[in-house]
Design a protein around this motif. Structure first.
Motif, PDB file in Angstrom:
ATOM      1  N   ALA A 175       0.706  -1.019   0.065  1.00  0.00           N
ATOM      2  CA  ALA A 175      -0.121   0.035  -0.021  1.00  0.00           C
ATOM      3  C   ALA A 175       0.901   1.282  -0.256  1.00  0.00           C
ATOM      4  N   ASP A 176       1.992   1.282   0.827  1.00  0.00           N
ATOM      5  CA  ASP A 176       2.896   2.249   0.986  1.00  0.00           C
ATOM      6  C   ASP A 176       3.515   2.517  -0.641  1.00  0.00           C
ATOM      7  N   ILE A 177       4.009   1.678  -1.218  1.00  0.00           N
ATOM      8  CA  ILE A 177       4.552   1.755  -2.623  1.00  0.00           C
ATOM      9  C   ILE A 177       3.518   2.220  -3.598  1.00  0.00           C
ATOM     10  N   GLU A 178       2.096   1.674  -3.527  1.00  0.00           N
ATOM     11  CA  GLU A 178       1.182   2.081  -4.555  1.00  0.00           C
ATOM     12  C   GLU A 178       0.749   3.514  -4.191  1.00  0.00           C
ATOM     13  N   ARG A 179       0.939   3.815  -2.698  1.00  0.00           N
ATOM     14  CA  ARG A 179       0.530   5.351  -2.646  1.00  0.00           C
ATOM     15  C   ARG A 179       1.688   6.388  -3.003  1.00  0.00           C
ATOM     16  N   ARG A 180       2.786   5.948  -2.782  1.00  0.00           N
ATOM     17  CA  ARG A 180       4.175   6.696  -3.323  1.00  0.00           C
ATOM     18  C   ARG A 180       4.054   6.919  -4.749  1.00  0.00           C
ATOM     19  N   HIS A 181       3.615   5.842  -5.487  1.00  0.00           N
ATOM     20  CA  HIS A 181       3.683   5.843  -7.238  1.00  0.00           C
ATOM     21  C   HIS A 181       2.681   6.720  -7.598  1.00  0.00           C
ATOM     22  N   ILE A 182       1.445   6.634  -6.952  1.00  0.00           N
ATOM     23  CA  ILE A 182       0.395   7.622  -7.272  1.00  0.00           C
ATOM     24  C   ILE A 182       0.742   9.009  -7.240  1.00  0.00           C
ATOM     25  N   LEU A 183       1.278   9.392  -5.780  1.00  0.00           N
ATOM     26  CA  LEU A 183       1.593  10.790  -5.617  1.00  0.00           C
ATOM     27  C   LEU A 183       2.658  11.310  -6.804  1.00  0.00           C
ATOM     28  N   ALA A 184       3.892  10.294  -7.103  1.00  0.00           N
ATOM     29  CA  ALA A 184       4.579  10.741  -7.831  1.00  0.00           C
ATOM     30  C   ALA A 184       4.085  10.891  -9.337  1.00  0.00           C
ATOM     31  N   VAL A 185       3.166  10.025  -9.850  1.00  0.00           N
ATOM     32  CA  VAL A 185       2.552  10.454 -11.187  1.00  0.00           C
ATOM     33  C   VAL A 185       1.642  11.756 -10.979  1.00  0.00           C
ATOM     34  N   LEU A 186       0.934  11.831  -9.968  1.00  0.00           N
ATOM     35  CA  LEU A 186       0.385  13.038  -9.712  1.00  0.00           C
ATOM     36  C   LEU A 186       1.165  14.432  -9.895  1.00  0.00           C
ATOM     37  N   ARG A 187       2.494  14.326  -9.197  1.00  0.00           N
ATOM     38  CA  ARG A 187       3.605  15.304  -9.297  1.00  0.00           C
ATOM     39  C   ARG A 187       3.730  15.581 -10.876  1.00  0.00           C
ATOM     40  N   GLN A 188       3.989  14.649 -11.552  1.00  0.00           N
ATOM     41  CA  GLN A 188       4.438  14.667 -12.915  1.00  0.00           C
ATOM     42  C   GLN A 188       3.397  15.151 -13.847  1.00  0.00           C
ATOM     43  N   THR A 189       2.158  15.141 -13.444  1.00  0.00           N
ATOM     44  CA  THR A 189       1.011  15.673 -14.179  1.00  0.00           C
ATOM     45  C   THR A 189       0.601  17.067 -13.555  1.00  0.00           C
ATOM     46  N   GLN A 190       1.321  17.452 -12.842  1.00  0.00           N
ATOM     47  CA  GLN A 190       0.932  18.722 -12.274  1.00  0.00           C
ATOM     48  C   GLN A 190      -0.575  18.846 -11.682  1.00  0.00           C
ATOM     49  N   GLY A 191      -0.917  17.542 -10.742  1.00  0.00           N
ATOM     50  CA  GLY A 191      -1.909  17.487 -10.298  1.00  0.00           C
ATOM     51  C   GLY A 191      -3.227  17.216 -11.086  1.00  0.00           C
ATOM     52  N   ASP A 192      -3.021  16.897 -12.365  1.00  0.00           N
ATOM     53  CA  ASP A 192      -4.034  16.541 -13.291  1.00  0.00           C
ATOM     54  C   ASP A 192      -4.677  15.094 -13.050  1.00  0.00           C
ATOM     55  N   ARG A 193      -5.523  14.841 -12.181  1.00  0.00           N
ATOM     56  CA  ARG A 193      -6.161  13.425 -11.628  1.00  0.00           C
ATOM     57  C   ARG A 193      -6.344  12.590 -12.787  1.00  0.00           C
ATOM     58  N   GLU A 194      -7.012  13.413 -13.590  1.00  0.00           N
ATOM     59  CA  GLU A 194      -7.554  12.416 -14.725  1.00  0.00           C
ATOM     60  C   GLU A 194      -6.235  11.994 -15.871  1.00  0.00           C
ATOM     61  N   GLU A 195      -5.579  12.795 -16.147  1.00  0.00           N
ATOM     62  CA  GLU A 195      -4.375  12.560 -16.762  1.00  0.00           C
ATOM     63  C   GLU A 195      -3.542  11.327 -15.834  1.00  0.00           C
ATOM     64  N   ALA A 196      -3.330  11.726 -14.617  1.00  0.00           N
ATOM     65  CA  ALA A 196      -2.515  10.711 -13.764  1.00  0.00           C
ATOM     66  C   ALA A 196      -3.248   9.145 -13.642  1.00  0.00           C
ATOM     67  N   ALA A 197      -4.546   9.278 -13.597  1.00  0.00           N
ATOM     68  CA  ALA A 197      -5.485   7.773 -13.686  1.00  0.00           C
ATOM     69  C   ALA A 197      -5.277   7.372 -15.011  1.00  0.00           C
ATOM     70  N   ARG A 198      -5.085   7.807 -16.199  1.00  0.00           N
ATOM     71  CA  ARG A 198      -4.975   7.350 -17.282  1.00  0.00           C
ATOM     72  C   ARG A 198      -3.615   6.644 -17.561  1.00  0.00           C
ATOM     73  N   ARG A 199      -2.480   7.541 -16.852  1.00  0.00           N
ATOM     74  CA  ARG A 199      -1.277   6.925 -16.948  1.00  0.00           C
ATOM     75  C   ARG A 199      -1.096   5.582 -16.088  1.00  0.00           C
ATOM     76  N   LEU A 200      -1.698   5.618 -15.034  1.00  0.00           N
ATOM     77  CA  LEU A 200      -2.043   4.550 -13.861  1.00  0.00           C
ATOM     78  C   LEU A 200      -2.765   3.298 -14.332  1.00  0.00           C
ATOM     79  N   GLY A 201      -3.555   3.783 -15.382  1.00  0.00           N
ATOM     80  CA  GLY A 201      -4.615   2.807 -15.738  1.00  0.00           C
ATOM     81  C   GLY A 201      -5.618   2.242 -14.747  1.00  0.00           C
ATOM     82  N   ILE A 202      -6.093   3.228 -14.027  1.00  0.00           N
ATOM     83  CA  ILE A 202      -7.113   3.197 -13.233  1.00  0.00           C
ATOM     84  C   ILE A 202      -8.291   4.140 -13.394  1.00  0.00           C
ATOM     85  N   SER A 203      -9.273   4.057 -12.676  1.00  0.00           N
ATOM     86  CA  SER A 203     -10.721   4.988 -12.884  1.00  0.00           C
ATOM     87  C   SER A 203     -10.343   6.262 -12.074  1.00  0.00           C
TER      88      SER A 203
END
Length: 228
Positions: free
Chosen positions: A200-228
């Motif tokens: 869970a910690d690894i998943e949370r850290r990865h999600i936060l890293a992707v959110l930083r890369q997309t500058q907070g764009d949750r829709e784009e982050a979800a697309r990159r992560l392959g989740i809803s």
């Protein structure tokens, strides 16, 4: 080749279509324009999604009629060229939100070639890294830096939000400094990776890293992560 995102909005019409002397302040001479310059050849419009809406209308007219009217002129000039368009934007979504004309989208979307991002082409990363290493060490007149197993693992683990340019810049930095960093973005070596993290910690850290890369764009982050 024209990068539509690199030309100021108030200048791009003149750059593409040309202008007559005195058409606006600073127009001290006639200018042919890049489209007429490409007559008989190929016009590559990169980042076409960045074109302002008024210019999208004029571009559609040019594509349909194959005629250009320079700024300040009353005459249209015929020309013929092959057009290639590129964008990293989702133009279909831009059409939905009204920032890109639907008729222009369908007018340029004749044959679509999808170039997947580097994160979806793991098999290419190491080959490209080796190629850049050879080219850049030769250009810079510096010895190449060995890409050891630890670095290879880092290169494969990283998701490359900056795609090919980011990889090339990393290799250039390594050649100049004589070595690779211990981490690339959020990718750590196995030695640096905390051992106490649960899944869970690894998943949370990865999600936060992707959110930083997309500058907070949750829709784009979800697309990159392959989740809803």
């Amino acid at each position: 080749p024209v990068n539509c995102g690199a030309i100021p909005a108030d200048m791009i019409e003149s750059e593409l279509f040309g202008h007559l002397k005195g058409a606006f302040t600073g127009a001290s001479r006639n200018r042919e324009g890049l489209m007429l310059h490409a007559d008989g050849g190929t016009m590559f419009l990169d980042e076409v999604g960045e074109l302002p809406l008024p210019l999208q209308t004029k571009l559609l007219r040019v594509l349909e009629d194959r005629r250009v009217r320079p700024v300040g002129s009353e005459r249209e000039v015929p020309f013929e060229a092959r057009f290639i368009f590129a964008t990293n934007a989702d133009l279909a979504r831009r059409v939905e939100d009204g920032s890109f004309r639907a008729d222009l989208y369908f007018g340029i979307n004749v044959i679509q070639i999808h170039l997947p991002p580097l994160r979806d082409r793991d098999e290419d990363v190491l080959e490209l890294a080796e190629m850049f290493m050879r080219e850049l060490s030769r250009q810079l007149g510096l010895p190449s830096v060995p890409i050891d197993e630890k670095t290879r693992a880092l290169l494969l683990r990283y998701d490359w939000p900056g795609n090919i340019r980011e990889l090339r810049n990393l290799i250039e930095r390594a050649v100049i400094l004589g070595g690779f960093p211990d981490r690339i973005g959020t990718a750590l070596t196995e030695e640096d990776r905390p051992r106490s993290e649960n899944l869970a910690d690894i998943e949370r850290r990865h999600i936060l890293a992707v959110l930083r890369q997309t500058q907070g764009d949750r829709e784009e982050a979800a697309r990159r992560l392959g989740i809803s």
